[in-house]
Design a protein around this motif. Sequence first.
Motif, PDB file in Angstrom:
ATOM      1  N   GLU A   1       0.819  -1.215   0.000  1.00  0.00           N
ATOM      2  CA  GLU A   1       0.000   0.000   0.000  1.00  0.00           C
ATOM      3  C   GLU A   1       0.858   1.273   0.000  1.00  0.00           C
ATOM      4  N   ARG A   2       1.998   1.205   0.686  1.00  0.00           N
ATOM      5  CA  ARG A   2       2.911   2.355   0.694  1.00  0.00           C
ATOM      6  C   ARG A   2       3.457   2.604  -0.707  1.00  0.00           C
ATOM      7  N   ALA A   3       3.885   1.537  -1.382  1.00  0.00           N
ATOM      8  CA  ALA A   3       4.395   1.682  -2.756  1.00  0.00           C
ATOM      9  C   ALA A   3       3.306   2.235  -3.671  1.00  0.00           C
ATOM     10  N   GLN A   4       2.078   1.793  -3.470  1.00  0.00           N
ATOM     11  CA  GLN A   4       0.966   2.282  -4.294  1.00  0.00           C
ATOM     12  C   GLN A   4       0.691   3.760  -4.034  1.00  0.00           C
ATOM     13  N   ARG A   5       0.759   4.162  -2.771  1.00  0.00           N
ATOM     14  CA  ARG A   5       0.546   5.581  -2.460  1.00  0.00           C
ATOM     15  C   ARG A   5       1.644   6.434  -3.087  1.00  0.00           C
ATOM     16  N   CYS A   6       2.881   5.922  -3.044  1.00  0.00           N
ATOM     17  CA  CYS A   6       4.011   6.636  -3.651  1.00  0.00           C
ATOM     18  C   CYS A   6       3.786   6.773  -5.159  1.00  0.00           C
ATOM     19  N   HIS A   7       3.369   5.676  -5.802  1.00  0.00           N
ATOM     20  CA  HIS A   7       3.083   5.671  -7.237  1.00  0.00           C
ATOM     21  C   HIS A   7       1.966   6.670  -7.550  1.00  0.00           C
ATOM     22  N   HIS A   8       0.939   6.636  -6.719  1.00  0.00           N
ATOM     23  CA  HIS A   8      -0.213   7.505  -6.937  1.00  0.00           C
ATOM     24  C   HIS A   8       0.181   8.979  -6.787  1.00  0.00           C
ATOM     25  N   ASN A   9       1.023   9.262  -5.815  1.00  0.00           N
ATOM     26  CA  ASN A   9       1.487  10.631  -5.630  1.00  0.00           C
ATOM     27  C   ASN A   9       2.290  11.096  -6.851  1.00  0.00           C
ATOM     28  N   ASP A  10       3.052  10.157  -7.442  1.00  0.00           N
ATOM     29  CA  ASP A  10       3.765  10.472  -8.690  1.00  0.00           C
ATOM     30  C   ASP A  10       2.784  10.855  -9.791  1.00  0.00           C
ATOM     31  N   LEU A  11       1.731  10.047  -9.948  1.00  0.00           N
ATOM     32  CA  LEU A  11       0.736  10.351 -10.983  1.00  0.00           C
ATOM     33  C   LEU A  11       0.173  11.758 -10.770  1.00  0.00           C
ATOM     34  N   GLU A  12      -0.122  12.075  -9.497  1.00  0.00           N
ATOM     35  CA  GLU A  12      -0.751  13.355  -9.191  1.00  0.00           C
ATOM     36  C   GLU A  12       0.177  14.548  -9.425  1.00  0.00           C
ATOM     37  N   ASN A  13       1.491  14.306  -9.448  1.00  0.00           N
ATOM     38  CA  ASN A  13       2.434  15.413  -9.551  1.00  0.00           C
ATOM     39  C   ASN A  13       3.252  15.416 -10.829  1.00  0.00           C
ATOM     40  N   ILE A  14       3.635  14.240 -11.317  1.00  0.00           N
ATOM     41  CA  ILE A  14       4.491  14.184 -12.508  1.00  0.00           C
ATOM     42  C   ILE A  14       3.673  14.454 -13.766  1.00  0.00           C
ATOM     43  N   ILE A  15       2.408  14.039 -13.770  1.00  0.00           N
ATOM     44  CA  ILE A  15       1.547  14.307 -14.926  1.00  0.00           C
ATOM     45  C   ILE A  15       1.345  15.815 -15.126  1.00  0.00           C
ATOM     46  N   PRO A  16       0.980  16.572 -14.067  1.00  0.00           N
ATOM     47  CA  PRO A  16       0.905  18.033 -14.256  1.00  0.00           C
ATOM     48  C   PRO A  16       2.237  18.645 -14.686  1.00  0.00           C
ATOM     49  N   PHE A  17       3.349  18.111 -14.172  1.00  0.00           N
ATOM     50  CA  PHE A  17       4.661  18.625 -14.601  1.00  0.00           C
ATOM     51  C   PHE A  17       4.826  18.442 -16.097  1.00  0.00           C
ATOM     52  N   PHE A  18       4.428  17.268 -16.606  1.00  0.00           N
ATOM     53  CA  PHE A  18       4.576  17.010 -18.035  1.00  0.00           C
ATOM     54  C   PHE A  18       3.692  17.963 -18.845  1.00  0.00           C
TER      55      PHE A  18
ATOM     56  N   TYR B   1       7.579  17.175  -1.781  1.00  0.00           N
ATOM     57  CA  TYR B   1       6.280  17.267  -2.477  1.00  0.00           C
ATOM     58  C   TYR B   1       5.963  18.728  -2.815  1.00  0.00           C
ATOM     59  N   LEU B   2       6.143  19.592  -1.801  1.00  0.00           N
ATOM     60  CA  LEU B   2       5.849  21.019  -1.954  1.00  0.00           C
ATOM     61  C   LEU B   2       6.768  21.663  -2.988  1.00  0.00           C
ATOM     62  N   LEU B   3       8.045  21.303  -2.946  1.00  0.00           N
ATOM     63  CA  LEU B   3       9.025  21.881  -3.866  1.00  0.00           C
ATOM     64  C   LEU B   3       8.664  21.536  -5.313  1.00  0.00           C
ATOM     65  N   GLY B   4       8.315  20.276  -5.553  1.00  0.00           N
ATOM     66  CA  GLY B   4       7.928  19.867  -6.902  1.00  0.00           C
ATOM     67  C   GLY B   4       6.711  20.628  -7.383  1.00  0.00           C
ATOM     68  N   MET B   5       5.738  20.781  -6.475  1.00  0.00           N
ATOM     69  CA  MET B   5       4.505  21.471  -6.831  1.00  0.00           C
ATOM     70  C   MET B   5       4.772  22.954  -7.135  1.00  0.00           C
ATOM     71  N   LEU B   6       5.611  23.590  -6.319  1.00  0.00           N
ATOM     72  CA  LEU B   6       5.914  25.004  -6.555  1.00  0.00           C
ATOM     73  C   LEU B   6       6.637  25.198  -7.879  1.00  0.00           C
ATOM     74  N   THR B   7       7.503  24.244  -8.242  1.00  0.00           N
ATOM     75  CA  THR B   7       8.209  24.331  -9.528  1.00  0.00           C
ATOM     76  C   THR B   7       7.206  24.316 -10.678  1.00  0.00           C
ATOM     77  N   THR B   8       6.214  23.416 -10.579  1.00  0.00           N
ATOM     78  CA  THR B   8       5.205  23.339 -11.637  1.00  0.00           C
ATOM     79  C   THR B   8       4.354  24.606 -11.665  1.00  0.00           C
ATOM     80  N   PHE B   9       4.004  25.123 -10.476  1.00  0.00           N
ATOM     81  CA  PHE B   9       3.237  26.379 -10.420  1.00  0.00           C
ATOM     82  C   PHE B   9       4.028  27.509 -11.087  1.00  0.00           C
ATOM     83  N   SER B  10       5.326  27.557 -10.836  1.00  0.00           N
ATOM     84  CA  SER B  10       6.163  28.609 -11.410  1.00  0.00           C
ATOM     85  C   SER B  10       6.175  28.517 -12.941  1.00  0.00           C
ATOM     86  N   MET B  11       6.255  27.297 -13.476  1.00  0.00           N
ATOM     87  CA  MET B  11       6.212  27.131 -14.940  1.00  0.00           C
ATOM     88  C   MET B  11       4.847  27.534 -15.484  1.00  0.00           C
ATOM     89  N   ALA B  12       3.781  27.181 -14.753  1.00  0.00           N
ATOM     90  CA  ALA B  12       2.425  27.522 -15.196  1.00  0.00           C
ATOM     91  C   ALA B  12       2.256  29.034 -15.241  1.00  0.00           C
TER      92      ALA B  12
END
Lengths: 152, 152, 152
Positions: A67-84, A131-142
């Motif tokens: 379940e931990r690995a799945q949550r990690c994977h899911h968090n990637d989906l939620e953050n790496i997809i917007p980055f792309f 998590y926050l740093l990645g999100m702020l980077t994407t916000f800055s690009m947006a």
Amino acid sequence: MATLMENEVFKAFASYAAIVTLKMMLMGPVTVYFRFTRGSFSNEEDVAKETNEEKKKKMLRAHPDVERAQRCHHNDLENIIPFFFIGLLYALSGPKLSIALIHFRVFTASRIFHSFAYILAFPQPSRALSYLLGMLTTFSMAFNLLITVFVL
Amino acid sequence: MATLMENEVFKAFASYAAIVTLKMMLMGPVTVYFRFTRGSFSNEEDVAKETNEEKKKKMLRAHPDVERAQRCHHNDLENIIPFFFIGLLYALSGPKLSIALIHFRVFTASRIFHSFAYILAFPQPSRALSYLLGMLTTFSMAFNLLITVFVL
Amino acid sequence: MATLMENEVFKAFASYAAIVTLKMMLMGPVTVYFRFTRGSFSNEEDVAKETNEEKKKKMLRAHPDVERAQRCHHNDLENIIPFFFIGLLYALSGPKLSIALIHFRVFTASRIFHSFAYILAFPQPSRALSYLLGMLTTFSMAFNLLITVFVL
């Protein structure tokens, strides 16, 4: 077409996007690894070889490591997809190479760190901050994208 | 812009990417179908019409068929999204049409088979192999992309 | 490259895609907000500061508000990602600006409404209809894309 892949910013985006996508994909095999080593599966057909009904039932129970690995994977989906999504459009909007590289590098580093922090259960707030740093980077690009191309 | 959609590789990518994305989207209605036929919902407001409190509680319980469709959908997200990211950049990196087509076709076929294998609970390792095949196709495109454009 | 961002359809796509991606990303902080206000976390290390073992256990239990935000986020992933994939290829396939704008605007409005309907638990079928409307918009773009570029 050739022009896109001759553009330095786009080549850099392609490289970092590929790295971070591969990292996200690796969470699949990591989950599979935990499934087999912890003996925890989701589907009847995945445990069909087991003849002992008692053991079968146990193998269909959730396991915290899976379940931990799945949550990690899911968090990637939620953050790496917007980055792309944002990163692709940002790369096409003609940013300066040096500034684009900072965004791509900070994001990539933050998500690689995040995965280690998640799987190895580093003490907080290390995971929260990456998590926050990645999100702020994407916000800055947006933000940079929208001030360049905004049309409604 | 016109040049992108005049490129044969890009047109092929657009076609296969659209097919595989539509296939992924269809998992939504499939889940909804199982929700209604099995009577299993997630939200209070979705069962508001039911006045019998006992029946209402039952309708808010998870059902294995709904959960199976959701796992299938989720597996699509974890695999088709990386295919789109890597495939888009790969298609822009100027591969040979014949080799690109092999990648797009093998991936599309593997994911369509995977969905049937998941929903209809085919005996393993059919589902595992189609999952692996799709992943290896994406890895192969990522490898070809990175040796062409790698810039860090 | 410059040509892409000089194209009015592509600029419009970039704008709406960025808005809808940011909306999807915001579901992350919304979930975090519910985690803290409802005191419901997923990982041992997230509640490490709590010394009372009884309270710790309680904080690791699921909370309906957190789960609702997660379902809303997950529904976004299942719908906004296909919009981006299909919309990007559609925008590159040379549609009329006025028709493209209708698609982008209807989709964006339907997903913003959907989030409010989900988080605030509006009576059905408001959420179901906004879900359906967004999906039909993406199907319509996919149809227009495929009749333009279809190559197998």
